[in-house]
Design a protein around this motif. Structure first.
Motif, mmCIF file in Angstrom:
data_model
loop_
_atom_site.group_PDB
_atom_site.id
_atom_site.type_symbol
_atom_site.label_atom_id
_atom_site.label_comp_id
_atom_site.label_asym_id
_atom_site.label_seq_id
_atom_site.Cartn_x
_atom_site.Cartn_y
_atom_site.Cartn_z
ATOM 1 N N ALA A 164 -7.316 12.514 -7.115
ATOM 2 C CA ALA A 164 -7.130 13.271 -5.861
ATOM 3 C C ALA A 164 -6.053 14.050 -5.940
ATOM 4 N N ALA A 165 -4.893 13.779 -6.505
ATOM 5 C CA ALA A 165 -3.750 14.541 -6.546
ATOM 6 C C ALA A 165 -3.865 15.710 -7.741
ATOM 7 N N ARG A 166 -4.747 15.390 -8.332
ATOM 8 C CA ARG A 166 -4.909 16.550 -9.515
ATOM 9 C C ARG A 166 -5.898 17.879 -8.733
ATOM 10 N N ARG A 167 -6.886 17.221 -8.082
ATOM 11 C CA ARG A 167 -8.196 18.146 -7.855
ATOM 12 C C ARG A 167 -8.018 18.518 -6.294
ATOM 13 N N LEU A 168 -7.209 18.001 -5.358
ATOM 14 C CA LEU A 168 -7.359 18.215 -3.977
ATOM 15 C C LEU A 168 -6.295 19.590 -3.707
ATOM 16 N N GLN A 169 -6.621 20.323 -2.552
ATOM 17 C CA GLN A 169 -5.265 20.966 -2.257
ATOM 18 C C GLN A 169 -4.818 20.383 -0.901
ATOM 19 N N ILE A 170 -5.763 19.782 -0.223
ATOM 20 C CA ILE A 170 -5.375 19.195 1.141
ATOM 21 C C ILE A 170 -4.379 18.064 0.902
ATOM 22 N N PRO A 171 -3.849 17.715 2.021
ATOM 23 C CA PRO A 171 -2.947 16.551 2.044
ATOM 24 C C PRO A 171 -3.889 15.334 1.842
ATOM 25 N N PHE A 172 -3.502 14.227 1.395
ATOM 26 C CA PHE A 172 -4.188 12.843 1.341
ATOM 27 C C PHE A 172 -3.495 11.666 1.730
ATOM 28 N N LEU A 173 -4.203 10.853 2.204
ATOM 29 C CA LEU A 173 -3.610 9.394 2.336
ATOM 30 C C LEU A 173 -4.124 8.480 1.266
ATOM 31 N N ALA A 174 -3.419 7.662 1.084
ATOM 32 C CA ALA A 174 -4.062 6.234 0.077
ATOM 33 C C ALA A 174 -4.299 5.278 0.742
ATOM 34 N N SER A 175 -5.502 4.857 0.599
ATOM 35 C CA SER A 175 -6.035 3.939 1.613
ATOM 36 C C SER A 175 -6.786 2.558 0.602
ATOM 37 N N GLY A 176 -6.498 1.354 0.979
ATOM 38 C CA GLY A 176 -6.907 0.323 0.199
ATOM 39 C C GLY A 176 -5.937 -0.198 -0.466
ATOM 40 N N GLY A 177 -5.556 -1.734 -0.044
ATOM 41 C CA GLY A 177 -4.723 -2.132 -1.049
ATOM 42 C C GLY A 177 -3.105 -2.013 -0.611
ATOM 43 N N PHE A 178 -3.035 -1.478 0.563
ATOM 44 C CA PHE A 178 -1.480 -1.053 0.840
ATOM 45 C C PHE A 178 -1.115 -2.169 2.049
ATOM 46 N N GLY A 179 0.203 -2.542 1.766
ATOM 47 C CA GLY A 179 0.613 -3.466 2.703
ATOM 48 C C GLY A 179 2.241 -3.651 2.541
ATOM 49 N N ASP A 180 2.840 -3.018 1.499
ATOM 50 C CA ASP A 180 4.267 -3.150 1.455
ATOM 51 C C ASP A 180 4.872 -1.837 1.075
ATOM 52 N N GLY A 181 6.357 -2.067 0.807
ATOM 53 C CA GLY A 181 6.985 -0.623 0.579
ATOM 54 C C GLY A 181 6.573 -0.547 -1.074
ATOM 55 N N ARG A 182 6.407 -1.362 -1.957
ATOM 56 C CA ARG A 182 6.187 -1.102 -3.335
ATOM 57 C C ARG A 182 4.789 -0.071 -3.082
ATOM 58 N N GLY A 183 3.920 -0.686 -2.495
ATOM 59 C CA GLY A 183 2.779 0.094 -2.241
ATOM 60 C C GLY A 183 2.752 1.716 -1.792
ATOM 61 N N LEU A 184 3.990 1.875 -0.573
ATOM 62 C CA LEU A 184 4.106 3.257 -0.243
ATOM 63 C C LEU A 184 4.849 3.901 -1.317
ATOM 64 N N ALA A 185 5.744 3.568 -2.109
ATOM 65 C CA ALA A 185 6.474 4.180 -3.017
ATOM 66 C C ALA A 185 5.431 4.510 -4.229
ATOM 67 N N ALA A 186 4.558 3.389 -4.574
ATOM 68 C CA ALA A 186 3.589 3.938 -5.576
ATOM 69 C C ALA A 186 2.588 4.998 -5.228
ATOM 70 N N ALA A 187 2.243 4.874 -3.825
ATOM 71 C CA ALA A 187 1.291 6.065 -3.333
ATOM 72 C C ALA A 187 1.823 7.271 -3.542
ATOM 73 N N LEU A 188 3.143 7.395 -3.038
ATOM 74 C CA LEU A 188 3.739 8.646 -3.056
ATOM 75 C C LEU A 188 3.948 9.193 -4.475
ATOM 76 N N ALA A 189 4.027 8.282 -5.354
ATOM 77 C CA ALA A 189 4.401 8.625 -6.895
ATOM 78 C C ALA A 189 2.959 9.141 -7.514
ATOM 79 N N MET A 190 2.017 8.626 -6.808
ATOM 80 C CA MET A 190 0.680 8.937 -7.560
ATOM 81 C C MET A 190 0.114 10.232 -6.851
ATOM 82 N N GLY A 191 0.850 10.595 -5.950
ATOM 83 C CA GLY A 191 0.449 12.079 -5.319
ATOM 84 C C GLY A 191 -0.145 12.033 -3.776
ATOM 85 N N ALA A 192 -0.085 11.027 -3.399
ATOM 86 C CA ALA A 192 -0.511 10.823 -1.989
ATOM 87 C C ALA A 192 0.526 11.174 -0.965
ATOM 88 N N ASP A 193 -0.012 11.646 0.023
ATOM 89 C CA ASP A 193 1.111 12.214 1.224
ATOM 90 C C ASP A 193 1.548 11.042 2.324
#
Ligand code: NAD
Length: 325
Positions: A164-193
């Protein structure tokens, strides 16, 4: 934390509550919004469009922060007057809508004419690209870990988010499997907003869910979910209780599954009663693999603060140290 999600939605933290059937009531949405995230009312949890209008008013009495309404377009036992729900959303002055399930294109003109921001929840890259093309403002990219309907592709977020980070222009949320700060940091690292969390918000003090259901999810491990309706191409991830196992047994029989055989077990009214009364084997309820990461029942504010602090620590301390050596 400032991201395109906080800026577009006018919220403090890049954390959005997922649309959850029977859980997305005013108490839930207001608690998340008051804690600095984006709370979401679920339109179809209300029996009629008129009832949704009242629930929006009730939510406004509980928070002066932005909140959204989810409109899920998937197979239902009773036909749903989607357009009437959409008109109530517009007429109630809602500024943000989360659509989910089928293609939201038929409803976009109604929302766009009122300058509403539309977040479409997608379980595949092709659907995310289509959502961008038809004019959605943001997508929520929902990996295979998620609760509810993960689609039929079974691609996890570790692949979906970088794609999604490679192909989308619009912002995106990461959904599914998130519940802690590790998940948030990882989602931001993978390109989610930002991140979208459903199951984790079900296990908070304010969630309008019976304590026994919350405790069952605290006690559960990552192995305690089941994928039902696979044979009907309407796959849903639910908590693995005896009813889910009965559904799987019916689906495992030879020949094409007839929805009529499982309807009495899965009907939403039973799930609604289960969440209210806490009889854990009286129906099914949606739950994601993240139950394996849930071990307490905090308030929404405690949860969000903790996730943000933990993510900031990971980024500022652990990750900075790694790259500065
Ligand atoms: P419902 O009582 O109408 O149906 C119960 C379940 O059976 C739902 O999951 C529905 O998708 C499924 N279903 C209904 N008819 C079907 C058919 N002909 N073939 C295959 N599956 C069928 O639904 P509800 O519990 O009142 O929920 C209302 C809507 O919200 C449904 O569209 C449901 O899928 C959706 N929902 C979404 C999530 C999610 O994770 N996004 C979670 C719960 C419910």
């Amino acid at each position: 934390m400032q991201t395109r999600v906080t800026q577009m939605l006018g919220i403090k933290y890049p954390i959005v509550q997922g649309g959850m059937q029977w859980v997305g009531l005013a108490e839930m949405a207001a608690a998340v919004s008051n804690a600095g995230g984006l709370g979401i009312l679920t339109a179809l949890t209300q029996p009629t469009p008129e009832a949704l209008a009242k629930e929006i008013v009730r939510c406004r009495e509980m928070t002066d922060k932005p909140f959204a309404v989810n409109l899920t377009i998937l197979p239902t036992i009773k036909p749903v007057p989607y357009e009437d729900y959409a008109r109530v959303i517009v007429g109630s002055g809602i500024r943000i809508v989360e659509t989910a399930g089928r293609n939201p294109e038929p409803y976009l003109p109604i929302f766009k004419s009122a300058d509403i921001k539309v977040i479409h929840k997608c379980t595949s890259l092709r659907h995310a690209l289509k959502a961008e093309r038809i004019g959605c403002d943001m997508v929520s990219v929902d990996g295979f870990e998620c609760a509810g309907h993960p689609g039929e592709d079974d691609v996890t977020n570790q692949i979906l988010l970088p794609l999604a980070a490679r192909r989308l222009q619009i912002p995106f949320l990461a959904s599914g499997g998130f519940g802690d700060g590790r998940g948030l940091a990882a989602a931001l690292a993978m390109g989610a907003d930002g991140i979208n969390m459903g199951t984790r918000f079900m296990v908070t003090r304010e969630a309008p869910v019976h304590e026994r259901v919350k405790q069952a999810m605290v006690d559960a491990s990552e192995l305690d979910t089941a994928l039902i309706y696979r044979t009907l191409r309407n796959t849903a991830r639910v908590f693995k209780n005896s009813v889910a196992e009965q559904v799987l047994a019916i689906e495992g029989q030879s020949g094409q599954t007839n929805f009529d055989d499982i309807r009495p077990l899965v009907q939403g009214t039973r799930g609604k009663q289960l969440l209210a009364e806490g009889e854990l084997d009286s129906g099914i309820w949606s739950a994601g693999m993240v139950v394996g990461l849930i071990d307490d029942i905090p308030s929404c504010a405690e949860l969000i603060d903790r996730i943000v602090v933990e993510a900031q620590q990971i980024i500022n301390e652990r990750l900075v140290t790694i790259v500065s050596q």
